[in-house]
Design a protein around this motif. Structure first.
Motif, PDB file in Angstrom:
ATOM      1  N   THR A   1      -4.008  -3.168 -12.361  1.00 36.43           N
ATOM      2  CA  THR A   1      -2.831  -3.182 -11.713  1.00 36.43           C
ATOM      3  C   THR A   1      -2.312  -2.072 -10.782  1.00 36.43           C
ATOM      4  OG1 THR A   1      -1.765  -2.408 -13.902  1.00 36.43           O
ATOM      5  CG2 THR A   1      -1.855  -4.892 -13.447  1.00 36.43           C
ATOM      6  N   MET A   2      -3.441  -1.211 -10.664  1.00 38.30           N
ATOM      7  CA  MET A   2      -3.179   0.192  -9.920  1.00 38.30           C
ATOM      8  C   MET A   2      -2.426  -0.258  -8.187  1.00 38.30           C
ATOM      9  SD  MET A   2      -6.061   2.900 -10.909  1.00 38.30           S
ATOM     10  CE  MET A   2      -5.649   4.016  -9.487  1.00 38.30           C
ATOM     11  N   LEU A   3      -3.138  -1.446  -7.815  1.00 37.79           N
ATOM     12  CA  LEU A   3      -2.776  -1.577  -6.681  1.00 37.79           C
ATOM     13  C   LEU A   3      -2.638  -3.375  -6.496  1.00 37.79           C
ATOM     14  CD1 LEU A   3      -5.555  -0.003  -4.452  1.00 37.79           C
ATOM     15  CD2 LEU A   3      -3.177   0.428  -4.502  1.00 37.79           C
ATOM     16  N   PRO A   4      -1.496  -3.730  -5.720  1.00 40.63           N
ATOM     17  CA  PRO A   4      -1.617  -5.174  -5.496  1.00 40.63           C
ATOM     18  C   PRO A   4      -2.634  -5.667  -4.976  1.00 40.63           C
ATOM     19  CG  PRO A   4       0.484  -3.918  -4.694  1.00 40.63           C
ATOM     20  CD  PRO A   4      -0.616  -2.970  -5.030  1.00 40.63           C
ATOM     21  N   ILE A   5      -3.272  -6.924  -5.518  1.00 33.31           N
ATOM     22  CA  ILE A   5      -4.419  -7.600  -5.050  1.00 33.31           C
ATOM     23  C   ILE A   5      -4.847  -7.520  -3.587  1.00 33.31           C
ATOM     24  CG2 ILE A   5      -3.627  -9.850  -4.954  1.00 33.31           C
ATOM     25  CD1 ILE A   5      -7.180  -8.624  -6.104  1.00 33.31           C
ATOM     26  N   GLN A   6      -3.722  -7.814  -2.748  1.00 30.83           N
ATOM     27  CA  GLN A   6      -3.948  -7.517  -1.217  1.00 30.83           C
ATOM     28  C   GLN A   6      -4.267  -6.530  -0.637  1.00 30.83           C
ATOM     29  OE1 GLN A   6      -4.867 -10.521   0.385  1.00 30.83           O
ATOM     30  NE2 GLN A   6      -4.707 -11.717  -1.348  1.00 30.83           N
ATOM     31  N   VAL A   7      -3.446  -5.738  -1.201  1.00 31.17           N
ATOM     32  CA  VAL A   7      -3.514  -4.184  -0.650  1.00 31.17           C
ATOM     33  C   VAL A   7      -4.681  -3.671  -1.204  1.00 31.17           C
ATOM     34  CG1 VAL A   7      -2.481  -1.975  -0.954  1.00 31.17           C
ATOM     35  CG2 VAL A   7      -1.011  -3.727  -0.993  1.00 31.17           C
ATOM     36  N   GLY A   8      -5.151  -3.860  -2.365  1.00 27.56           N
ATOM     37  CA  GLY A   8      -6.545  -3.420  -2.799  1.00 27.56           C
ATOM     38  C   GLY A   8      -7.730  -3.914  -1.790  1.00 27.56           C
ATOM     39  N   ILE A   9      -7.728  -5.164  -1.726  1.00 31.17           N
ATOM     40  CA  ILE A   9      -8.663  -5.904  -0.784  1.00 31.17           C
ATOM     41  C   ILE A   9      -8.593  -5.253   0.365  1.00 31.17           C
ATOM     42  CG2 ILE A   9      -9.506  -8.172   0.421  1.00 31.17           C
ATOM     43  CD1 ILE A   9      -8.359  -9.415  -2.225  1.00 31.17           C
ATOM     44  N   SER A  10      -7.542  -5.055   1.274  1.00 30.86           N
ATOM     45  CA  SER A  10      -7.391  -4.447   2.438  1.00 30.86           C
ATOM     46  C   SER A  10      -8.004  -3.231   2.506  1.00 30.86           C
ATOM     47  CB  SER A  10      -5.883  -4.615   3.016  1.00 30.86           C
ATOM     48  OG  SER A  10      -5.738  -3.999   4.195  1.00 30.86           O
ATOM     49  N   VAL A  11      -7.748  -2.282   1.579  1.00 33.10           N
ATOM     50  CA  VAL A  11      -8.066  -1.009   1.462  1.00 33.10           C
ATOM     51  C   VAL A  11      -9.777  -1.096   1.508  1.00 33.10           C
ATOM     52  CG1 VAL A  11      -8.120   0.985   0.172  1.00 33.10           C
ATOM     53  CG2 VAL A  11      -5.836  -0.048   0.748  1.00 33.10           C
ATOM     54  N   ASP A  12     -10.089  -1.799   0.443  1.00 36.66           N
ATOM     55  CA  ASP A  12     -11.622  -2.129   0.273  1.00 36.66           C
ATOM     56  C   ASP A  12     -12.360  -2.271   1.363  1.00 36.66           C
ATOM     57  OD1 ASP A  12     -11.183  -1.233  -2.513  1.00 36.66           O
ATOM     58  OD2 ASP A  12     -11.230  -3.111  -3.296  1.00 36.66           O
ATOM     59  N   ARG A  13     -11.801  -3.488   2.053  1.00 33.12           N
ATOM     60  CA  ARG A  13     -12.608  -3.924   3.541  1.00 33.12           C
ATOM     61  C   ARG A  13     -12.511  -2.499   4.562  1.00 33.12           C
ATOM     62  NH1 ARG A  13     -13.445  -8.709   5.265  1.00 33.12           N
ATOM     63  NH2 ARG A  13     -12.146  -9.658   3.988  1.00 33.12           N
ATOM     64  N   PHE A  14     -11.620  -1.801   4.522  1.00 30.25           N
ATOM     65  CA  PHE A  14     -11.450  -0.717   5.364  1.00 30.25           C
ATOM     66  C   PHE A  14     -12.543   0.395   4.912  1.00 30.25           C
ATOM     67  CE2 PHE A  14      -9.645   3.574   6.678  1.00 30.25           C
ATOM     68  CZ  PHE A  14      -9.587   3.507   8.054  1.00 30.25           C
TER      69      PHE A  14
ATOM     70  N   MET B   1      -0.407   7.744 -13.153  1.00 29.98           N
ATOM     71  CA  MET B   1      -0.435   6.019 -13.018  1.00 29.98           C
ATOM     72  C   MET B   1       1.085   5.512 -12.670  1.00 29.98           C
ATOM     73  SD  MET B   1      -3.341   4.794 -12.821  1.00 29.98           S
ATOM     74  CE  MET B   1      -5.129   5.451 -13.063  1.00 29.98           C
ATOM     75  N   SER B   2       1.946   5.985 -13.442  1.00 26.66           N
ATOM     76  CA  SER B   2       3.321   5.484 -13.482  1.00 26.66           C
ATOM     77  C   SER B   2       3.885   5.663 -12.309  1.00 26.66           C
ATOM     78  CB  SER B   2       4.222   5.977 -14.327  1.00 26.66           C
ATOM     79  OG  SER B   2       5.430   5.618 -14.314  1.00 26.66           O
ATOM     80  N   THR B   3       3.750   6.877 -11.628  1.00 25.80           N
ATOM     81  CA  THR B   3       4.294   7.013 -10.078  1.00 25.80           C
ATOM     82  C   THR B   3       3.504   6.527  -9.219  1.00 25.80           C
ATOM     83  OG1 THR B   3       4.942   9.013 -10.972  1.00 25.80           O
ATOM     84  CG2 THR B   3       4.870   8.880  -8.541  1.00 25.80           C
ATOM     85  N   PHE B   4       2.086   6.531  -9.170  1.00 27.00           N
ATOM     86  CA  PHE B   4       1.307   5.856  -8.314  1.00 27.00           C
ATOM     87  C   PHE B   4       1.548   4.486  -7.984  1.00 27.00           C
ATOM     88  CE2 PHE B   4      -2.765   3.689  -7.132  1.00 27.00           C
ATOM     89  CZ  PHE B   4      -3.239   4.468  -5.920  1.00 27.00           C
ATOM     90  N   LYS B   5       1.685   3.642  -9.270  1.00 29.15           N
ATOM     91  CA  LYS B   5       2.116   2.065  -9.156  1.00 29.15           C
ATOM     92  C   LYS B   5       3.363   1.797  -8.544  1.00 29.15           C
ATOM     93  CE  LYS B   5      -0.836   0.918 -13.018  1.00 29.15           C
ATOM     94  NZ  LYS B   5      -0.836   0.316 -14.353  1.00 29.15           N
ATOM     95  N   SER B   6       4.151   2.747  -8.742  1.00 31.78           N
ATOM     96  CA  SER B   6       5.618   2.537  -8.293  1.00 31.78           C
ATOM     97  C   SER B   6       5.998   2.880  -6.837  1.00 31.78           C
ATOM     98  CB  SER B   6       6.647   3.472  -8.986  1.00 31.78           C
ATOM     99  OG  SER B   6       6.304   4.879  -8.940  1.00 31.78           O
ATOM    100  N   GLN B   7       5.078   3.425  -6.078  1.00 27.33           N
ATOM    101  CA  GLN B   7       5.176   3.655  -4.767  1.00 27.33           C
ATOM    102  C   GLN B   7       4.871   2.497  -4.032  1.00 27.33           C
ATOM    103  OE1 GLN B   7       2.459   6.948  -3.869  1.00 27.33           O
ATOM    104  NE2 GLN B   7       0.837   5.465  -3.640  1.00 27.33           N
ATOM    105  N   ALA B   8       5.677   2.521  -2.794  1.00 25.37           N
ATOM    106  CA  ALA B   8       5.491   1.212  -1.843  1.00 25.37           C
ATOM    107  C   ALA B   8       3.956   0.945  -1.513  1.00 25.37           C
ATOM    108  CB  ALA B   8       6.494   1.503  -0.662  1.00 25.37           C
ATOM    109  N   PRO B   9       3.757  -0.220  -1.383  1.00 20.09           N
ATOM    110  CA  PRO B   9       2.093  -0.435  -0.836  1.00 20.09           C
ATOM    111  C   PRO B   9       1.861   0.257   0.448  1.00 20.09           C
ATOM    112  CG  PRO B   9       3.322  -2.551  -1.835  1.00 20.09           C
ATOM    113  CD  PRO B   9       4.349  -1.257  -1.844  1.00 20.09           C
ATOM    114  N   ARG B  10       2.773   0.377   1.478  1.00 23.87           N
ATOM    115  CA  ARG B  10       2.729   0.916   2.679  1.00 23.87           C
ATOM    116  C   ARG B  10       2.176   2.547   2.483  1.00 23.87           C
ATOM    117  NH1 ARG B  10       6.143   4.135   5.561  1.00 23.87           N
ATOM    118  NH2 ARG B  10       5.836   3.028   7.506  1.00 23.87           N
ATOM    119  N   GLU B  11       2.626   3.110   1.518  1.00 26.45           N
ATOM    120  CA  GLU B  11       2.491   4.491   1.150  1.00 26.45           C
ATOM    121  C   GLU B  11       0.879   4.502   0.563  1.00 26.45           C
ATOM    122  OE1 GLU B  11       4.270   6.954   2.075  1.00 26.45           O
ATOM    123  OE2 GLU B  11       5.857   5.244   2.889  1.00 26.45           O
TER     124      GLU B  11
END
Length: 408
Positions: A312-325, A263-273
């Motif tokens: 808090t695994m994903l920023p909310i907008q990144v999460g919504i975007s991935v969910d939509r995909f 979780m720590s490493t997953f959360k620390s990576q850039a949203p684009r990754e």
């Protein structure tokens, strides 16, 4: 009326249960519950200026303040569940609006005047013509419809393979776990006709494909530099514990174990990754013939993860975007979503939602009881030889999976 509200909630859930990833299953569940008036406290009553001492930027809160409101002990009712989300620095109105639009697009729609084909070769020619016509609209459209960001080479696929995936998705699926005789596993398989005559809605396939093109174009800057390949997403993939296999009915199975995720490493990576990771995995899933013709099963071990850690695994907008995909863009049909080791806060959300489910709807979600994990998983995938050995302590015997093929 209450009946109308229940019908609305039911329809949304039918869309939602086809989701392939746990983020949507839990977050969309709560959105649906609140948006349909299923509890006394409406989402609009929990406003950030009344209950949230943070601004819309959650970084203005101290972690201790947020943890006080989002600890598992503090979440023991729907009201507290919703209040905890407001403490994360987001607006319920915004989240609800986004997720309802996402789940409504899960299955696509049939329209009067849609073009149909009775066999796949004819459907492919029709869809190819629609793609060519769309690409001629402008230079920008020509570039978007070139599939330049689709990782075809990594999977040994062509553009026609992508088109076939969308055509197979558009075939009417009448099977369920109650009447499917070709597969006795929980959830059954897609109603993919073995005969030459098929009911293919080419127009519906094109609409879904157009959504795919638009979404891929919207994140093209994240996908092109460097090009999307297994090698490029490997660092992000190593933080997330996933397996991809086939079960005894040849359905594709996506295994997720949050307990073994860094979780720590997953959360620390850039949203684009994170975006690149899920886009690559999504293509692995929907380009698989078993997923297209038989369906997808998701097995998700939540490992009793805490509310704060999960949300808090994903920023909310990144999460919504991935969910939509994953829900409204990719051509995937999930036959069963398996949830294991749910924490108390997750049980609250699902418990509320289950009030609106009939037997057929509940059959699409399997809640695994503690102590029955191994037995239940064997019933879902067809035996211990279809369970990854390192997924968990479930007596799995499968030593490899599809992703391992790319690891070399």
């Amino acid at each position: 009326s209450h009946r109308a509200s229940s019908i609305g909630g039911t329809k949304l859930f039918v869309d939602m249960v086809r989701v392939y990833y746990i983020f949507v299953l839990l977050q969309a569940c709560i959105c649906i519950i609140f948006s349909n008036g299923c509890i006394l406290v409406a989402a609009s009553e929990v406003r950030s200026d009344e209950t949230n001492t943070c601004s819309e930027d959650a970084s203005s809160c101290s972690e201790s303040d947020i943890h006080d409101e989002t600890s598992d002990e503090a979440i023991s009712s729907p009201y507290q569940f919703m209040r905890a989300f407001s403490k994360l620095g987001t607006s319920w109105n915004h989240v609800i609006k986004e997720y309802i639009s996402v789940v409504k697009g899960a299955d696509g729609i049939h329209l009067n005047g849609d073009i149909h084909a009775q066999e796949m070769d004819g459907g492919l020619k029709l869809l190819q013509s629609m793609v060519q016509e769309a690409a001629l609209a402008s230079e920008d459209d020509e570039l978007a419809w070139s599939f330049r960001t689709t990782p075809l080479d990594d999977f040994g696929k062509t553009i026609d393979d992508v088109l076939l995936a969308f055509l197979r998705w558009s075939i009417v699926d009448k099977n369920s776990s109650h009447n499917d005789k070709s597969c006795r596993l929980v959830g059954g398989v897609n109603d993919y006709p073995s005969s030459e005559k098929q009911e293919i809605n080419v127009s519906k396939a094109f609409r879904r494909l157009a959504s795919y093109i638009q979404w891929m174009q919207s994140v093209s800057s994240d996908l092109m530099d460097p090009p999307l390949t297994f090698e490029s997403i490997s660092p992000a993939l190593t933080t997330f514990s996933i397996h991809v296999t086939h079960d005894s009915c040849e359905r594709l199975v996506w295994w997720v174990n949050l307990g073994k995720t860094d979780m720590s490493t997953f959360k620390s990576q850039a949203p684009r990754e994170t975006t690149r990771l899920f886009v690559w995995v999504a293509h692995l899933l929907f380009l698989d013939e078993g997923a297209q013709t038989k369906g997808l099963v998701v097995v998700d071990d939540m490992a009793e993860i805490g509310f704060w850690n999960y949300m808090t695994m994903l920023p909310i907008q990144v999460g919504i975007s991935v969910d939509r995909f994953l829900i409204s863009v990719t051509p995937l049909k999930a036959k069963n979503v398996v949830l294991m080791h749910l924490p108390k806060w997750a049980e609250i959300g699902y418990g509320l939602l289950s009030w609106f489910l009939n037997a057929k709807m509940k059959s699409r979600v399997t809640m695994v009881s503690k102590g029955e994990e191994t037995e239940t998983l064997e019933m879902i995938v067809g035996g211990s030889n279809f369970i990854p050995a390192d997924f968990g302590t479930f007596e799995g015997e499968l030593k490899t999976d599809i992703i391992a093929q790319y690891r070399g």
